[in-house]
Write an enzyme that holds these catalytic residues in place. Structure first.
Site, short mmCIF file in Angstrom:
data_model
loop_
_atom_site.label_atom_id
_atom_site.label_comp_id
_atom_site.label_asym_id
_atom_site.label_seq_id
_atom_site.Cartn_x
_atom_site.Cartn_y
_atom_site.Cartn_z
N LYS A 107 2.65 -2.70 -7.46
CA LYS A 107 4.02 -2.65 -7.96
C LYS A 107 5.02 -3.31 -7.03
O LYS A 107 5.81 -4.16 -7.44
CB LYS A 107 4.42 -1.19 -8.19
CG LYS A 107 5.83 -1.00 -8.73
CD LYS A 107 5.95 -1.55 -10.13
CE LYS A 107 7.30 -1.29 -10.73
NZ LYS A 107 7.46 -1.97 -12.03
N GLU B 154 -0.74 -10.16 -17.38
CA GLU B 154 -0.92 -9.27 -16.24
C GLU B 154 -1.57 -7.94 -16.61
O GLU B 154 -2.19 -7.31 -15.76
CB GLU B 154 0.41 -9.05 -15.50
CG GLU B 154 1.47 -8.28 -16.22
CD GLU B 154 2.77 -8.21 -15.42
OE1 GLU B 154 2.74 -8.40 -14.19
OE2 GLU B 154 3.83 -7.96 -16.02
N ARG C 12 1.22 1.50 -5.98
CA ARG C 12 1.41 0.58 -4.86
C ARG C 12 0.09 -0.01 -4.37
O ARG C 12 0.08 -0.89 -3.51
CB ARG C 12 2.11 1.30 -3.71
CG ARG C 12 3.48 1.83 -4.04
CD ARG C 12 4.09 2.53 -2.86
NE ARG C 12 4.45 1.59 -1.81
CZ ARG C 12 5.67 1.05 -1.67
NH1 ARG C 12 6.61 1.34 -2.53
NH2 ARG C 12 5.92 0.22 -0.70
N LYS D 281 3.78 -10.56 -19.34
CA LYS D 281 3.34 -9.21 -19.66
C LYS D 281 1.92 -9.22 -20.22
O LYS D 281 1.10 -8.37 -19.87
CB LYS D 281 4.31 -8.57 -20.68
CG LYS D 281 5.63 -8.16 -20.09
CD LYS D 281 5.50 -6.95 -19.21
CE LYS D 281 6.15 -6.98 -17.89
NZ LYS D 281 6.48 -8.08 -17.12
N HIS E 178 5.34 -32.04 -25.25
CA HIS E 178 5.05 -32.84 -24.06
C HIS E 178 3.82 -32.29 -23.32
O HIS E 178 3.80 -32.25 -22.09
CB HIS E 178 6.27 -32.87 -23.15
CG HIS E 178 7.47 -33.49 -23.79
ND1 HIS E 178 7.67 -34.84 -23.85
CD2 HIS E 178 8.50 -32.93 -24.46
CE1 HIS E 178 8.79 -35.10 -24.49
NE2 HIS E 178 9.32 -33.95 -24.88
N GLU F 61 8.61 -14.19 -19.97
CA GLU F 61 8.36 -12.79 -19.68
C GLU F 61 7.30 -12.21 -20.61
O GLU F 61 6.43 -11.43 -20.19
CB GLU F 61 9.66 -11.99 -19.79
CG GLU F 61 9.54 -10.50 -19.58
CD GLU F 61 9.07 -10.10 -18.20
OE1 GLU F 61 8.73 -8.92 -18.01
OE2 GLU F 61 9.02 -10.96 -17.29
N CYS G 160 0.84 -1.19 0.00
CA CYS G 160 0.00 0.00 0.00
C CYS G 160 0.87 1.24 0.00
O CYS G 160 2.07 1.18 0.24
CB CYS G 160 -0.91 0.00 1.22
SG CYS G 160 -1.91 -1.49 1.38
N TRP H 87 -3.93 -1.66 -1.29
CA TRP H 87 -4.01 -2.92 -2.00
C TRP H 87 -4.52 -3.93 -0.99
O TRP H 87 -3.83 -4.26 -0.02
CB TRP H 87 -2.64 -3.33 -2.55
CG TRP H 87 -2.67 -4.57 -3.38
CD1 TRP H 87 -2.99 -4.66 -4.70
CD2 TRP H 87 -2.38 -5.91 -2.95
NE1 TRP H 87 -2.91 -5.97 -5.12
CE2 TRP H 87 -2.54 -6.76 -4.07
CE3 TRP H 87 -2.01 -6.48 -1.73
CZ2 TRP H 87 -2.33 -8.13 -4.01
CZ3 TRP H 87 -1.80 -7.84 -1.66
CH2 TRP H 87 -1.96 -8.65 -2.79
N ASN I 76 0.94 -0.42 6.19
CA ASN I 76 1.30 -1.29 5.08
C ASN I 76 1.94 -2.54 5.68
O ASN I 76 2.86 -2.43 6.50
CB ASN I 76 2.28 -0.58 4.14
CG ASN I 76 2.59 -1.40 2.91
OD1 ASN I 76 1.93 -2.40 2.62
ND2 ASN I 76 3.62 -0.98 2.18
N GLY I 77 1.48 -3.72 5.29
CA GLY I 77 1.99 -4.95 5.86
C GLY I 77 0.86 -5.87 6.26
O GLY I 77 -0.29 -5.67 5.85
#
Length: 610
Positions: free
Chosen positions: A605, A490, A29, A487, A506, A483, A2, A76, A102-103
């Site tokens: 982020k 997300e 954030r 991208k 496979h 990657e 957050c 968040w 935050n936490g």
């Protein structure tokens, strides 16, 4: 994960505009909800809602909150859905105290049960509210004394800012496992979870360490420990400009950060290449020739995009140093009880330098006796302060939640490390100079890859409505496939998977039909003929192939639907070029789908919780 900002001053500035502007720069954030709490005469006024910072700004315009001291938060969600009720700041029973956090409070359920038995009434579903009630009950002559006492009962992580109507113009700050810093102005003081929130007002910041308690008033600040002993903490200057966190004409920060990569790659290289000797100058590593010679194994710990750069780094480091490398998910490493190996060097990779899992994995590695170096972008971050040495990326602030420029700079830093260690491990001068020259050419080659954007925008129109995609690569470019898939999913919410191209047979080949886009990362290297064979296998099943290949690599027109040619470079460095079209493709598909590119749903982020 957050965003926190707080301010106290002598009265020259009204606090609400400062808090709201700071929150606007912290939305990356967290952006589920937002709120402020302001000391007003003998009470605390709170304004909060479920929604974005502009909605909060409109609420404050309708219901002003005047004052000169306050705290604010953009969330968040972890405990409790993103509702107005659950938005921070949170208050005690008498609404005389407010805090932002935050936490995660791991023993929140037990604390809540005990507090309810003691007569406290809870208004939210959050773990954070337990802190407000603990401080309400805690003994002490000052707010900071009550905070210290309350935190004795807390298990978990926190970056915490507290105000009380009974302690005018005072903010008490506490840190344990979640980043928080102080901003030092002229007769005014700030607290924030990121310097971006306060750079408009001051460049002087103080990073707090775990266990620190800070007390801010208009007359000054001090930092103490849990026994109230005064601690000295260094004041650092932020070196980047406010312009670095502005859009400057771009539609999104992700678009801006993709386009910045010629310069950010150049910044990571600046002053570090010595061409005639074929070496990298990396004094911050704190590794002597004897230390390099003693390395028998390298472990890379990272998460998400940084983990992908670590996979590329494994190829680079093993090739240049002949040292075996393992790449670990940081979140798994600390819990699987790894076997200590003498001569292990651990590399912790994190854009923010605050990623909770990576930080704890780094600490676990150190406990096993490993030397630890950090590859981070944020100067003064926790990983940077706790590691034995490291490499700063110097890529500038990355605001977009989907990392782009940090990924390419991380690979550059790993290549620099490979050259540095390779010199001490017998890598020939010719081989080193080949890599050093290749690194020096990268900024221009990245710029040429970015010139494909108009072609990629047209390609995005064809694939914007697909539901699934497959990304395939081999060797050093397999992580690029991972990657590229990350991208896409997300920011566009299209399901995508990355696989080694040969592994497609496979299992994943069962998914391929004429509706499935298959993106091959296929530069000209030693495995290119094998990748072309894999393309043939996809073509035979009707897959819609997009090939990222290199200039002069032959025409694949009869095999693929689209071919994007990027400049050729040293094969080990090719991921820095081949990833550029994949970043652009994901971005333009997301824009066409109407997605919030910089604030994808459910993501934030800087992941500072487990």
């Amino acid at each position: 994960m957050c965003g926190i900002i707080g301010y106290t001053g002598s009265g020259a500035r009204s606090v609400a505009p400062i808090l709201v502007r700071g929150l606007g720069r912290l939305e990356y954030r967290g952006y589920d909800s937002a709120g402020i709490a302001v000391q007003t005469e003998d009470r605390i006024d709170t304004r909060k809602l479920a929604g974005r910072v502009p909605d909060l700004q409109a609420l404050i315009a309708r219901q002003p909150a005047p004052g000169f001291c306050g705290i604010a938060h953009t969330r968040w969600a972890t405990h409790g859905p993103p509702t107005t009720r659950n938005a921070h700041p949170h208050a005690d029973c008498g609404e005389r105290l407010a805090l932002v956090h935050n936490g995660i409070i791991e023993n929140a359920d037990a604390l809540r049960a005990a507090l309810e038995r003691a007569g406290h009434t809870f208004r939210t579903e959050t773990d954070t509210e337990t802190l407000a009630h603990l401080i309400e009950d805690a003994p002490g002559d000052t707010l900071e004394a009550r905070v210290i006492t309350a935190l004795e009962d807390v298990v978990g992580t926190y970056g915490l800012a507290v105000i009380s109507a009974d302690d005018p113009q005072k903010i008490v700050v506490a840190r344990q496992g979640s980043p928080v810093l102080l901003g030092i102005g002229d007769g005014e003081y700030f607290v924030a979870s990121d310097a971006a929130a306060i750079l408009e007002y001051t460049r002087s910041i103080v990073h707090l360490d775990d266990g620190d308690i800070a007390v801010l008033t208009p007359g000054g600040y001090h930092v103490i420990d849990r026994e109230s002993h005064v601690l000295l903490r260094e004041v650092n200057d932020v070196t980047w400009d406010l312009e670095a966190i502005e859009l400057n004409g771009y539609a999104h920060f992700m678009q801006k950060e993709i386009s910045e990569q010629p310069e950010t790659v150049r910044a990571t290289l600046r002053g570090r290449l010595v061409f005639d000797e074929g070496v990298a100058r990396l004094n911050g590593l704190n590794l002597t020739p004897a230390d390099c010679a003693a390395i028998r194994h390298i472990t890379i710990v990272a998460c998400g995009t940084s983990w992908h750069s670590g996979l590329v780094g494994r190829h680079i480091l093993e090739s240049l140093t002949q040292i075996p490398v393992t790449v670990e998910y940081a979140s798994e490493y600390r819990y699987r009880r790894p076997i200590p190996l003498p001569g292990t060097l651990t590399i912790a990779i994190s854009q923010s330098g605050e990623t909770a899992d990576t930080l704890e994995a780094m600490r676990a590695a150190r406990a096993l006796g490993s030397r630890v170096i950090g590859l981070v972008n944020v100067v003064g971050s926790t990983i940077a302060r706790e590691c034995d040495g490291g490499i700063y990326l110097h890529a500038g602030p990355e605001i977009g939640v989907a990392s782009t420029k940090a990924f390419t700079s991380q690979i550059v830093a790993l290549a620099l490390l490979g050259v540095y260690l390779g010199r001490e491990r017998g890598l020939s001068l010719e081989q080193r100079q080949d890599i050093v020259c290749g690194l020096a050419q990268l900024p221009a080659l990245v710029a040429r890859a970015l010139a494909l954007e108009p072609e990629i925008k047209l390609l995005a129109q064809e694939f914007a409505e697909v539901r699934n995609a497959l990304y395939l690569g081999r060797g050093v470019n397999f992580p690029v496939a991972l990657e590229g898939a990350l991208k896409l999913k997300e920011i566009s919410y299209i399901h995508a998977e990355g696989y080694p191209a040969a592994e497609m047979k496979h299992g994943p080949i069962a998914l391929i039909d004429d509706e499935m886009p298959v993106v091959f990362v296929a530069p000209h290297d030693e495995v290119y003929p094998k990748v072309v064979s894999n393309m043939q296998e996809v073509k035979a099943r009707g897959g819609r192939i997009v090939a990222i290949t290199t200039e002069g690599n032959g025409d694949l027109g009869t095999l693929v639907r689209h071919q994007l040619r990027v400049p050729q470079t040293v094969p080990l460095l090719s991921p820095i070029i081949t990833v550029i079209p994949l970043q652009l493709l994901a971005y333009h598909i997301a824009v066409l789908r109407g997605c919030d590119v910089d604030r994808p749903r459910n993501l934030a982020k800087s992941v500072t919780v487990e």
